[in-house]
Design an enzyme around this catalytic site. Structure first.
Site, PDB file in Angstrom:
ATOM      1  N   LYS A  84       0.839  -1.208   0.000  1.00  0.00           N
ATOM      2  CA  LYS A  84       0.000   0.000   0.000  1.00  0.00           C
ATOM      3  C   LYS A  84       0.873   1.257   0.000  1.00  0.00           C
ATOM      4  O   LYS A  84       0.614   2.203  -0.745  1.00  0.00           O
ATOM      5  CB  LYS A  84      -0.937  -0.007   1.227  1.00  0.00           C
ATOM      6  CG  LYS A  84      -2.026  -1.051   1.111  1.00  0.00           C
ATOM      7  CD  LYS A  84      -2.807  -1.249   2.405  1.00  0.00           C
ATOM      8  CE  LYS A  84      -3.786  -2.411   2.226  1.00  0.00           C
ATOM      9  NZ  LYS A  84      -4.506  -2.775   3.456  1.00  0.00           N
ATOM     10  N   GLN A 102      -5.033  -1.168   9.875  1.00  0.00           N
ATOM     11  CA  GLN A 102      -4.883  -2.458   9.184  1.00  0.00           C
ATOM     12  C   GLN A 102      -5.463  -3.594  10.033  1.00  0.00           C
ATOM     13  O   GLN A 102      -5.154  -3.714  11.225  1.00  0.00           O
ATOM     14  CB  GLN A 102      -3.388  -2.704   8.905  1.00  0.00           C
ATOM     15  CG  GLN A 102      -3.076  -3.987   8.166  1.00  0.00           C
ATOM     16  CD  GLN A 102      -3.550  -3.960   6.707  1.00  0.00           C
ATOM     17  OE1 GLN A 102      -3.431  -2.961   6.019  1.00  0.00           O
ATOM     18  NE2 GLN A 102      -4.099  -5.081   6.247  1.00  0.00           N
ATOM     19  N   ASP A 137     -10.496   2.903   3.603  1.00  0.00           N
ATOM     20  CA  ASP A 137     -10.801   1.478   3.427  1.00  0.00           C
ATOM     21  C   ASP A 137     -12.269   1.294   3.057  1.00  0.00           C
ATOM     22  O   ASP A 137     -12.657   0.260   2.524  1.00  0.00           O
ATOM     23  CB  ASP A 137     -10.557   0.724   4.751  1.00  0.00           C
ATOM     24  CG  ASP A 137      -9.303  -0.132   4.718  1.00  0.00           C
ATOM     25  OD1 ASP A 137      -8.825  -0.467   3.618  1.00  0.00           O
ATOM     26  OD2 ASP A 137      -8.791  -0.465   5.810  1.00  0.00           O
TER      27      ASP A 137
END
Ligand code: NAP
Length: 284
Positions: free
Chosen positions: A48, A92, A117
């Site tokens: 990422k 995460q 997200d």
């Protein structure tokens, strides 16, 4: 017949290229919060950060100790919500075992406008309403839709079968297909005779995390197969689909790795740019 391989790497690089000029203008900043040292998470985060930097996004991993308490983690989330320079952030998942029951609290605490997200109920709820409300859609389902668009694979009128009904993949993916006029069937652990449903799919999407769950006998010849699942096995990263046999009868298929994974990253970065755009339009 051997299926067309749907390359997430190719589509992701095309998506990222379109974002570069916007990044230059908006100068977004992405923070990825990592709690502990889960090796899978470390590798996803590296990807990422690397892809974000490639398009020019200022990005960093904020690494927190494994033993952090729920209260301390929520304080970090609140600080990121209030940091005017941070345009988007993610926590995460998975969190360490002692924080297993804190996941929903953490997701709720994230400012929906910075939730790149797309896991906050506000952003998930928007996928219920329709494509025009998909401001920050959940990254993996949105990446799959982008991939089908790139390869000109029509969705309207098709029977899509989604295996797996999690809040972050299966459910929103099913809604996003429904919003694009597909007929959608959702299967899960309690579905009786899974194969009888998967065999009806024009587009079969599987998000379970069980290597080899979908065999050739479970796929209609000519179907498009999107493999979202990932399992770390002694033979490397594997999807839910028995790739070698299914590619012989499908018309198109995503590999694992190199299929949906890069699309999730590209879509996260697209959300980061969108968040920045929306924050510019509506100063906070
Ligand atoms: P999850 O929350 O564990 O959901 C798994 C789903 O599969 C659940 O709905 C579960 O049903 C269902 N299921 C379990 N066993 C089943 C079976 N035998 N037959 C049919 N359905 C079954 O996981 P997730 O977050 O949605 O992720 C799913 C998979 O996708 C994982 O392997 C994950 O690593 C992968 N993933 C990949 C990417 C990527 O970018 N490539 C992104 C996200 C996720 P119940 O809820 O009823 O148990």
């Amino acid at each position: 017949m051997s299926a067309q391989i749907l390359s997430g790497k190719e589509v992701a690089s095309s998506v990222l290229a379109t974002l570069k000029p916007k990044v230059k203008k908006l100068n977004p900043r992405l923070v990825v919060v990592q709690v502990g040292d889960d090796p899978g998470s470390t590798s996803y985060i590296k990807q990422k950060i690397k892809s974000s930097e490639e398009v020019g996004i200022r990005s960093e991993c904020r690494h927190l100790p494994e033993q952090i308490s729920e209260k301390e983690l929520l304080e970090v989330v609140h600080a990121l919500n209030h940091d005017q320079d941070v345009t988007g952030f993610i926590v995460q998942l998975p969190l360490p075992a002692h924080l297993k029951n804190s996941v929903s609290k953490v997701i709720r605490a994230i400012d929906p406008a910075k939730d790149v997200d797309g896991f906050h109920p506000v952003n998930l709820g928007k996928t219920f309403v329709g494509p025009e409300f998909e401001d920050l859609p959940p990254a993996t389902p949105a990446g799959i839709i982008l991939m089908l668009e790139y390869y000109n694979i029509p969705v309207e009128g098709k029977h899509v079968v989604v295996v797996g009904h999690s809040n972050i993949v299966g459910k929103p993916l099913a809604l996003m297909f429904l919003n694009r006029n597909a007929t959608v069937t959702v299967c899960h652990k309690y579905t009786k005779d899974l194969a009888s449903f998967t065999r009806q799919a024009d587009i079969l999407c599987t998000a379970v995390g069980k290597a080899g769950l979908i065999t050739k006998e479970m796929v209609k010849p000519g179907a498009v197969v999107i493999d979202i699942g990932t399992s770390r096995t002694e033979n490397g990263l594997k999807g839910d689909v028995d790739f070698a046999s299914v590619k012989e009868i499908a018309s198109a298929i995503t590999p694992v790795p190199g299929g949906v994974g890069p699309m999730t990253v590209a879509s996260l970065i697209r959300n980061c740019v969108r968040a920045s755009e929306m924050q510019n339009q509506t100063p906070r």
